[in-house]
Each structure stands twice: as C-alpha cells, then as structure tokens.
Design a protein around this motif. Structure first.
Motif: not given
Length: 188
Positions: A148-149, A16, A19, A152-153, A23, A171, A156
């Motif tokens: 990354v997206n 986490f 990310a 990240r999803n 971001e 990253c 999350y």
C-alpha cells in the motif's frame, strides 16, 4: 499523448480512494485502540514531556501505569519530531487533544512501523475473530502495508503503478480487518 494522459489520470483517480481508505481506517483504529489501551486520548504527551525535558523518549516506560516498550516510545517520538521539529520548537502536538489528530500528523510509514513495533498491543485489530477473516500476522501486516505504501507513493508522485491487482488485494485484506469494506465504499 492526451489519450495516455487521460488513461493514467483515470487509473490514479480510481486507485487513490483505496489508499486514502486504508490510511485513514488504520489511523482511526490505532487511535481508538490507543485510547482503549491507555484510557485517555492524549497518550503521547508523557513521551513529549520527556523529550521537552531533554530526556531520551525511550526512558518513558509507562503511560498511565500501562507498560510501553522502548520501540513504542521511539516511534511516537519520531511522529512528535516530524510535527514539532527536532527541537520541538513548533509545539503543535502540545495543543492536540485527540489521538486521531495526532496520528493524522504521522506519515503512513510512521504509522505502519508504530503498529509493527508494538504488534502485541495492536494485533487484536487483525486477528479476524468473529469476522470469519484469516488473521494477519505481523509479517503479513508489514508486507501488505508495504504494498500500500509503495503504491501510495507512486500515486502521489505520479509514477506508473506496477501491480494494481496486488495493491487492491492488499487494501482489501487490511480494511476488512478494520471494519471498512471496499465494496460498500465503491458503491458510493
């Protein structure tokens, strides 16, 4: 079951911050670059004003005499709508006084497409000059930010992360260009 849960929790807790760093570093640098480009910190407001007047945001061709593309206007309008609502009924972006706050309201997906669709304006952030880094092309940027997206999803939404190594490498490549170094971050 508890051992598996504990292992997955540790994995997600370790990933986490990566990310989060990418971001927020990207948001900060794009906000800074936008301020430098337009010369003031509420650069999205001419697009917002056009929208409030019922105009297509893509009719805005300049911000403070700086030409913008219709793609840039469209991407900024998407962020405005996601914050203020389709009819701009919430007016939250009207009171924002800082590009960092405005961009912190965007999703990571909106941010990556804003950069990609305005690559000529933001490309210098990824040119690697003076840092000994290999420059990122627009395609490199989109590929890395997609990794990354997607990860990240997954994080999350508490889904397993398929390729941690690829995520960490993506990253590192991005934040090295944004003057954040994960090795220093990891030491903290």
């Amino acid at each position: 079951l508890l051992a598996v849960y504990g292992r997955k929790t540790k994995e997600m807790a370790a990933l986490f911050p990566l990310a989060f760093s990418v971001e927020n570093a990207l948001r900060a640098r794009v906000a800074e670059a936008s301020y430098d480009r337009f010369g003031y910190d509420t650069w999205w407001k001419p697009i917002r004003f056009a929208m409030k007047e019922g105009q297509d945001p893509q009719t805005v061709k300049k911000i403070v005499q700086v030409p913008i593309t219709s793609k840039f206007a469209r991407r900024v309008a998407e962020i405005i709508r996601s914050v203020d609502g389709e009819t701009l009924q919430r007016d939250a972006t009207e009171g924002m006084t800082c590009g960092s706050v405005f961009l912190s309201s965007s999703t990571f997906g909106q941010l990556r497409y804003l950069v990609s669709d305005s690559w000529k304006a933001y490309e210098y952030l990824f040119d690697g000059k003076g840092d000994g880094l290999r420059a990122l092309s627009k395609d490199d940027f989109m590929s890395l930010t997609k990794t990354v997206n997607d990860t990240r999803n997954d994080l999350y939404h508490h889904n397993p992360v398929a390729n941690r190594q690829r995520f960490v490498e993506a990253c590192e490549r991005i934040v090295d260009h944004l003057d954040i170094h994960l090795g220093s971050f990891d030491a903290f």
